[in-house]
Write a protein that holds these residues in place. Structure first.
Motif, PDB file in Angstrom:
ATOM      1  N   LEU A 214     -96.205 116.248 -33.402  1.00 54.66           N
ATOM      2  CA  LEU A 214     -95.028 116.653 -32.642  1.00 54.66           C
ATOM      3  C   LEU A 214     -94.586 118.068 -33.002  1.00 54.66           C
ATOM      4  N   ALA A 215     -94.597 118.384 -34.295  1.00 56.39           N
ATOM      5  CA  ALA A 215     -94.165 119.713 -34.729  1.00 56.39           C
ATOM      6  C   ALA A 215     -95.054 120.801 -34.134  1.00 56.39           C
ATOM      7  N   LYS A 216     -96.366 120.568 -34.126  1.00 57.52           N
ATOM      8  CA  LYS A 216     -97.289 121.554 -33.559  1.00 57.52           C
ATOM      9  C   LYS A 216     -97.046 121.728 -32.065  1.00 57.52           C
ATOM     10  N   ALA A 217     -96.793 120.617 -31.370  1.00 51.02           N
ATOM     11  CA  ALA A 217     -96.538 120.690 -29.931  1.00 51.02           C
ATOM     12  C   ALA A 217     -95.218 121.396 -29.648  1.00 51.02           C
ATOM     13  N   ILE A 218     -94.202 121.113 -30.437  1.00 49.04           N
ATOM     14  CA  ILE A 218     -92.896 121.737 -30.243  1.00 49.04           C
ATOM     15  C   ILE A 218     -92.972 123.236 -30.498  1.00 49.04           C
ATOM     16  N   GLU A 219     -93.736 123.624 -31.493  1.00 47.52           N
ATOM     17  CA  GLU A 219     -93.911 125.049 -31.767  1.00 47.52           C
ATOM     18  C   GLU A 219     -94.559 125.752 -30.581  1.00 47.52           C
ATOM     19  N   GLN A 220     -95.449 125.058 -29.886  1.00 48.90           N
ATOM     20  CA  GLN A 220     -96.090 125.654 -28.713  1.00 48.90           C
ATOM     21  C   GLN A 220     -95.120 125.782 -27.548  1.00 48.90           C
ATOM     22  N   THR A 221     -94.295 124.773 -27.318  1.00 54.13           N
ATOM     23  CA  THR A 221     -93.378 124.810 -26.183  1.00 54.13           C
ATOM     24  C   THR A 221     -92.209 125.749 -26.429  1.00 54.13           C
TER      25      THR A 221
END
Length: 261
Positions: A104-111
């Motif tokens: 989730l953290a990696k995805a949130i950093e992308q968005t």
């Protein structure tokens, strides 16, 4: 400047279904219907209320789950969320809460984000630790278990109700918050919202997109695992006490024998 809100949602087995473990001791999600976790609906509702109060905000629903989880994202989109991100990869199977927080953290950093909103817990695992893990991963403050939440400038404020006291919390954005089931009833999707959801963007990501190795997540990377499971024994026939003048005495004797009193 547009306020970027990410709301984390989970696709969970229905509570009334026959939930069980699969052969690899992970939750069997194929033999039971699923839906958007009811506790996450409160997170979606609060994210939408904050966006409406802001007047300039974009809300993204994010989930980490198999193909069927698109149903949960569509529910969030039909409630009013602007767009959705679905992280789906076969190697994610068996990931525990710690691994899920990494994904989730990696995805949130992308968005990109200013505020991350979570439910108080999932209705299947009921651990409630993910918001704290996520805040640690992202390196931002957390304000959890809020029954009220608002944005004031570059600050998120909220109220946490405890058994003996009420706390007023404040954190500078960007931040992670979680909300309870007392934060406000989730709205029902309207027909217009359901139709509009079909045209909204749903982005799909896998581990390669997030720069993660399969060994960091899934069963192989899990910090926790189920060692053994056993089928719950069937219910036995109860004891019937016929009251023919001695019912109270018989009931008291039975409770004492079972060490209930």
């Amino acid at each position: 400047m547009t306020l970027r809100i990410v709301v984390c949602v989970k696709y969970v087995p229905v509570a009334t279904g026959d939930r069980r473990f699969a052969d690899d001791k992970t939750t069997d999600r194929e033999s039971v219907d699923g839906l958007l976790s009811e506790l996450d609906e409160y997170a979606v509702e609060q994210a939408l209320r904050i966006a409406e109060a802001s007047g300039d905000a974009a809300v993204t629903a994010l989930t980490v789950a198999p193909d069927d989880a698109q149903d949960a994202l569509r529910k969030a989109l039909s409630m009013g969320v602007d767009q959705a991100v679905h992280v789906n990869d076969d190697d994610i199977h068996g990931t525990d809460a710690i691994g899920t927080s990494l994904i989730l953290a990696k995805a949130i950093e992308q968005t990109g984000f200013d505020l991350v909103v979570c439910g108080m817990a999932s209705t299947d695992g009921t651990m409630g630790v993910l918001p704290a893990l996520l805040a640690e991963r992202l390196g931002v403050p957390q304000a959890t278990l809020l029954s009220e939440i608002a944005i004031e400038g570059d600050t998120v404020t909220g109220r946490r109700d405890g058994d003996a006291a009420t706390e007023q919390l404040r954190a500078v954005l960007p931040a992670v918050v979680s909300v309870t089931d007392r934060s406000g009833e989730p709205r029902y999707p309207t027909f217009k919202g359901i139709m509009a959801a079909k045209k909204k963007k749903m982005r799909s990501l896998d581990l390669d997109d997030l720069g993660l190795d399969a060994a960091e997540v899934g069963l192989s990377g899990a910090w926790t695992k189920v060692e053994a499971v056993a089928t719950r024994p069937p219910r036995t026939v109860g004891t019937i006490v016929k009251d023919e003048g001695e019912g109270g005495r018989q009931l008291a004797t039975f409770l004492a024998e079972q060490k209930f009193v």
